[in-house]
Design a protein around this motif. Structure first.
Motif, PDB file in Angstrom:
ATOM      1  N   PHE A 146       0.927  -1.243  -0.131  1.00 41.09           N
ATOM      2  CA  PHE A 146       0.090   0.080  -0.036  1.00 41.09           C
ATOM      3  C   PHE A 146       0.928   1.205  -0.053  1.00 41.09           C
ATOM      4  CE2 PHE A 146      -3.421  -2.373   2.623  1.00 41.09           C
ATOM      5  CZ  PHE A 146      -3.459  -3.394   1.486  1.00 41.09           C
ATOM      6  N   PHE A 147       2.035   1.043   0.689  1.00 43.72           N
ATOM      7  CA  PHE A 147       2.878   2.291   0.739  1.00 43.72           C
ATOM      8  C   PHE A 147       3.330   2.675  -0.465  1.00 43.72           C
ATOM      9  CE2 PHE A 147       7.027   4.314   2.473  1.00 43.72           C
ATOM     10  CZ  PHE A 147       6.439   5.438   2.960  1.00 43.72           C
ATOM     11  N   LYS A 153       1.366   7.604  -6.308  1.00 40.85           N
ATOM     12  CA  LYS A 153       0.706   8.631  -6.786  1.00 40.85           C
ATOM     13  C   LYS A 153       1.148   9.881  -6.888  1.00 40.85           C
ATOM     14  CE  LYS A 153      -3.367   5.757  -4.835  1.00 40.85           C
ATOM     15  NZ  LYS A 153      -4.273   5.773  -3.602  1.00 40.85           N
ATOM     16  N   LYS A 154       2.239  10.157  -6.093  1.00 46.36           N
ATOM     17  CA  LYS A 154       2.894  11.591  -6.026  1.00 46.36           C
ATOM     18  C   LYS A 154       3.534  12.059  -7.280  1.00 46.36           C
ATOM     19  CE  LYS A 154       1.592  12.480  -1.850  1.00 46.36           C
ATOM     20  NZ  LYS A 154       0.967  13.412  -1.445  1.00 46.36           N
ATOM     21  N   MET A 158       8.809  10.941  -4.873  1.00 46.11           N
ATOM     22  CA  MET A 158       8.814  10.468  -3.405  1.00 46.11           C
ATOM     23  C   MET A 158       9.851   9.329  -2.927  1.00 46.11           C
ATOM     24  SD  MET A 158       7.261  11.049  -0.589  1.00 46.11           S
ATOM     25  CE  MET A 158       6.225  12.498  -1.104  1.00 46.11           C
ATOM     26  N   LYS A 159       9.954   8.286  -3.712  1.00 47.32           N
ATOM     27  CA  LYS A 159      10.755   7.187  -3.366  1.00 47.32           C
ATOM     28  C   LYS A 159      12.236   7.807  -2.906  1.00 47.32           C
ATOM     29  CE  LYS A 159       8.362   3.650  -5.722  1.00 47.32           C
ATOM     30  NZ  LYS A 159       8.300   2.659  -6.975  1.00 47.32           N
ATOM     31  N   LYS A 195       5.894  14.639   6.555  1.00 51.30           N
ATOM     32  CA  LYS A 195       4.118  14.592   6.342  1.00 51.30           C
ATOM     33  C   LYS A 195       3.668  13.522   5.771  1.00 51.30           C
ATOM     34  CE  LYS A 195       0.389  17.884   5.611  1.00 51.30           C
ATOM     35  NZ  LYS A 195      -0.348  17.074   5.001  1.00 51.30           N
ATOM     36  N   PHE A 196       4.429  13.059   4.686  1.00 54.05           N
ATOM     37  CA  PHE A 196       3.827  11.953   3.971  1.00 54.05           C
ATOM     38  C   PHE A 196       3.768  10.623   4.801  1.00 54.05           C
ATOM     39  CE2 PHE A 196       4.757   8.306   1.062  1.00 54.05           C
ATOM     40  CZ  PHE A 196       3.613   8.429   0.130  1.00 54.05           C
ATOM     41  N   ILE A 197       4.816  10.520   5.407  1.00 56.68           N
ATOM     42  CA  ILE A 197       4.829   9.367   6.199  1.00 56.68           C
ATOM     43  C   ILE A 197       3.869   9.167   7.409  1.00 56.68           C
ATOM     44  CG2 ILE A 197       6.609   7.798   7.832  1.00 56.68           C
ATOM     45  CD1 ILE A 197       8.704   8.679   6.064  1.00 56.68           C
TER      46      ILE A 197
END
Length: 230
Positions: A146-147, A153-154, A158-159, A195-197
């Motif tokens: 899921f993560f 999606k970003k 992001m990775k 914030k994303f995490i």
């Protein structure tokens, strides 16, 4: 209930076929869980049509799930709790995609501290040496998928942001940042990544121990590959 799941898994792995009894059992379990999650998190009233679609998608993960459960039966304290949690995590992800597509997403009452206080306390989970019990490890395997989907999606990289952030937290060095990032950009990226995490963990009700295992898996699988290709 655990007996039905174990029996169904044994038949599935040996015969490569889903028995009617196992299908009926999973269908009933999915119906109850869909009903509970849809009302608790998304305030949706009519979700009966979604059960069949979600269940078919879950079947793609079922074989691997059965393998893990049967292999670690003696180490898992509660088969029922494990199965329920796995299905709940799966359905939360499915509902998130569903409500976005239908433009019916509602507030999940996420309590985000706008001042940024508490971030460092939360992020300490990355370096903490948790005991990798079987239950948390199996849940982390599901949450990890899921993560990754949320990362994809970003529009941003992001990775790479996450790899940069984790490497700083664990070893106080950054092997993943782009040389073209200014100090100001590095700060913004760090805050955005935290914030994303945090938002992911709150949205999908991921406990700290599981989130820590997810981030460690991310570092060993995603970041290591990225570092080798750079």
């Amino acid at each position: 209930m655990s007996y039905l799941f174990l029996k169904g898994c044994t038949e599935l792995l040996s015969c490569r076929k889903l028995s009617k009894n196992f299908h009926d059992y999973l269908s009933s379990l999915f119906t109850r869980t869909v009903y509970r999650i849809s009302r608790k998190y998304y305030k949706l009233k009519n979700t009966s049509d979604l059960v069949g679609d979600f269940l078919q998608d879950f079947y793609e993960k079922l074989y691997k799930l059965c393998e893990l459960v049967l292999k670690n039966t003696n180490q898992i304290k509660s088969i029922d709790a494990y199965v329920n949690q796995s299905i709940a995590n799966f359905l939360k992800m499915k509902f998130e995609s569903f409500v976005k597509e239908k433009e019916k997403i509602l507030s999940l009452d996420e309590k985000v501290d706008k001042s940024g206080k508490g971030d460092d306390e939360f992020i300490e989970i990355i370096g903490y040496e948790y005991e990798e019990d079987t239950f948390s490890k199996v849940i982390a395997e599901d949450v990890f998928e899921f993560f990754l989907k949320e990362c994809e999606k970003k529009k941003t990289d992001m990775k790479r942001y996450i790899c940069s952030f984790i490497s700083q937290e664990i070893s106080n060095e950054d092997r993943f940042s782009n040389p073209n990032w200014s100090d100001a950009n590095k700060y913004k990226i760090r805050e955005r990544t935290k914030k994303f995490i945090r938002d992911f963990a709150e949205k999908f009700s991921v406990e700290e121990k599981v989130m820590g295992l997810v981030l460690k898996k991310f570092m060993s699988e995603i970041c290591k590959k990225m570092n080798l290709n750079s």
